[in-house]
Design a protein around this motif. Structure first.
Motif, PDB file in Angstrom:
ATOM      1  N   GLU A 162      -1.687   4.755  -7.596  1.00  0.00           N
ATOM      2  CA  GLU A 162      -1.378   3.498  -5.840  1.00  0.00           C
ATOM      3  C   GLU A 162      -1.139   1.832  -6.493  1.00  0.00           C
ATOM      4  O   GLU A 162      -0.195   1.423  -5.960  1.00  0.00           O
ATOM      5  CB  GLU A 162      -2.899   4.365  -5.667  1.00  0.00           C
ATOM      6  CG  GLU A 162      -2.508   4.935  -4.788  1.00  0.00           C
ATOM      7  CD  GLU A 162      -4.095   4.585  -3.677  1.00  0.00           C
ATOM      8  OE1 GLU A 162      -4.881   4.098  -4.020  1.00  0.00           O
ATOM      9  OE2 GLU A 162      -4.059   6.057  -2.724  1.00  0.00           O
ATOM     10  N   ARG A 201       0.529  -1.131   0.113  1.00  0.00           N
ATOM     11  CA  ARG A 201       0.416  -0.016   0.018  1.00  0.00           C
ATOM     12  C   ARG A 201       1.169   1.200   0.122  1.00  0.00           C
ATOM     13  O   ARG A 201       2.006   1.266   0.636  1.00  0.00           O
ATOM     14  CB  ARG A 201      -1.086   0.406   1.354  1.00  0.00           C
ATOM     15  CG  ARG A 201      -1.526  -0.653   1.294  1.00  0.00           C
ATOM     16  CD  ARG A 201      -3.375  -0.459   1.862  1.00  0.00           C
ATOM     17  NE  ARG A 201      -4.146  -1.770   1.723  1.00  0.00           N
ATOM     18  CZ  ARG A 201      -4.694  -2.604   3.450  1.00  0.00           C
ATOM     19  NH1 ARG A 201      -4.065  -1.838   3.876  1.00  0.00           N
ATOM     20  NH2 ARG A 201      -5.339  -3.066   2.274  1.00  0.00           N
ATOM     21  N   GLY A 254      -4.624   6.608  -9.236  1.00  0.00           N
ATOM     22  CA  GLY A 254      -3.804   6.794  -7.707  1.00  0.00           C
ATOM     23  C   GLY A 254      -5.291   8.644  -7.357  1.00  0.00           C
ATOM     24  O   GLY A 254      -5.646   8.812  -8.217  1.00  0.00           O
TER      25      GLY A 254
END
Ligand code: SF4
Length: 409
Positions: free
Chosen positions: A354, A112, A366
């Motif tokens: 992301e 993450r 993202g």
């Protein structure tokens, strides 16, 4: 979840925020017990806290552990394993709980980019519909040095964005001996070397102080994004909810935020079908939501929770009416989200990459600081990088664009 992987002990962490959460929690517990008759079934979390007897009565449940005992969970399971005839329930009243309970979560930087950092627990507000104060107890702030230590740990583990969470986050510090509030804490956090972004989760309208607005406006690392739960745009409903502000107060607050942070994303929660909510009151909420031009709306259907005062109020709204109001408001929220995103078409936005896009192969996606999801073509792995993207197209309420020459990649 089918609990197909063999284990000696299954710990089910439950939720009780709506009656649907209760039902899902019970279904999960039954499934775990049915698929693993030999295993020990342990139930913890908010449902276990507010309805321990009910949880224990589910066939196959061996142990019920309340919110105040979570830090002893391994000991309690061992005790229960060696003493099958011992107590099967460890649940204490959370309303007397003292300090913030340190339960460090592992940091998984390779998976993450964003990490959640909890700074407080519990709430003293007792909104008339809300079960949280009964399940989580009074407000307890985490000591600032512990917050900073966990933030350092998350940064060292590679996280780029830290999201500050809690239940009544805006009241941070009011129970601590140190004179510190949320704005002070944020100012300390942004000093940490290596931190790329800091994002605030929900802050109650009455806690969005001029100092907090100024902090978000002036600290470049703090995302220009405030999530402020409105719940209703009708004063009479707000009063019955025990929310202590009016629509006019909220309007002025939004004006002040936009004056200081013109491109801020303002997101909110709205509840439909609160007991006694008339059609006109619901329409007041819709008008108000439209006027505030929120960039994202979370719509909740009121769900009666015992022992909250609203569960005993007359004029409970029938499910089909709640359903219809929810549908209308969700549609309005989607429209507002699209118009907010459309403001950024043709402009350069900064995106924290992301993950690869599932929908568009060869693309990454993202978030911008103001909470817009942006999809862009990327040849290699750019996870965790800040990328400049020229926004070209609207896909629902998301943006798609291309990387600006020379940026990231
Ligand atoms: S402020 Fe939030 S958590 Fe606290 S009682 Fe109200 S809705 Fe629940």
């Amino acid at each position: 979840m089918d609990f197909a992987e063999p284990a000696d002990v299954y710990v089910i962490n439950t939720c009780t925020v709506t009656h649907i959460s209760d039902r899902k929690s019970r279904q999960l517990i039954r499934r775990a017990a049915r698929n693993n008759p030999e295993a020990m079934i342990v139930v913890t979390g908010c449902y276990a806290q507010v309805a321990p007897g009910e949880a224990l009565a589910i066939p196959g449940v061996d142990l019920v552990i309340g919110m105040r005992e979570r830090n002893r969970i391994v000991d309690l399971i061992e005790e229960a394993a060696f003493r099958p005839d011992g107590p099967r329930q460890a649940v204490r009243d959370v309303r007397t709980a003292g300090e913030f309970e340190e339960l460090p979560a592992p940091a998984l930087a390779h998976e993450r980019v964003r990490a959640f950092l909890k700074i407080q627990e519990g709430c003293n507000n007792y909104c008339t519909y809300c079960i949280v104060p009964y399940a989580r107890g009074p407000l307890k702030s985490r000591h600032p040095e512990k917050v900073l230590a966990e933030a350092r740990h998350l940064i060292a583990a590679g996280f780029k964005e830290i999201v500050i969470t809690g239940i009544h986050t805006g009241a941070y510090g009011c129970d601590l001996p140190e004179k510190i509030n949320l704005a002070d804490l944020l100012q300390e956090l942004v000093q940490l070397p290596g931190l790329v972004r800091l994002r605030l989760s929900s802050v109650e309208p009455l806690d969005v102080s001029p100092e907090l607005i100024a902090t978000v406006a002036t600290c470049g690392k703090i995302c220009p994004h405030l999530h402020i739960p409105l719940q209703s745009g009708d004063d009479a409903v707000l009063k019955r909810m025990n929310r202590h502000y009016t629509a006019e107060y909220f309007r002025r607050l939004v004006r002040e935020i936009r004056r200081n942070i013109p491109e801020a994303a303002l997101t909110t929660d709205v509840m439909v079908g609160f007991p006694g909510e008339t059609r006109e009151q619901f329409q007041n909420t819709c008008r108000f939501v439209q006027e505030m031009a929120f960039s994202r709306l979370h719509v909740f259907k009121y769900s009666p929770r015992q022992p909250t005062p609203a569960a005993k109020m007359p004029d409970q709204i029938p499910a089909p009416v709640k359903e219809e109001r929810s549908r209308l408001l969700i549609a309005l929220g989607e429209e507002l989200a699209r118009s907010f995103a459309a403001r950024f078409l043709g402009r350069e936005v900064e995106v924290l990459a992301e993950e690869p896009s599932r929908e568009f192969p060869g693309h990454y996606e993202g978030l911008t600081g103001n909470y817009l999801r942006v999809i862009f073509p990327a040849a290699g792995n750019c996870r965790g990088e800040l990328i400049a993207v020229q926004a070209e197209e609207l896909i629902g309420s998301n943006l798609r664009g291309k990387m600006v020459e020379g940026a990231g990649g």
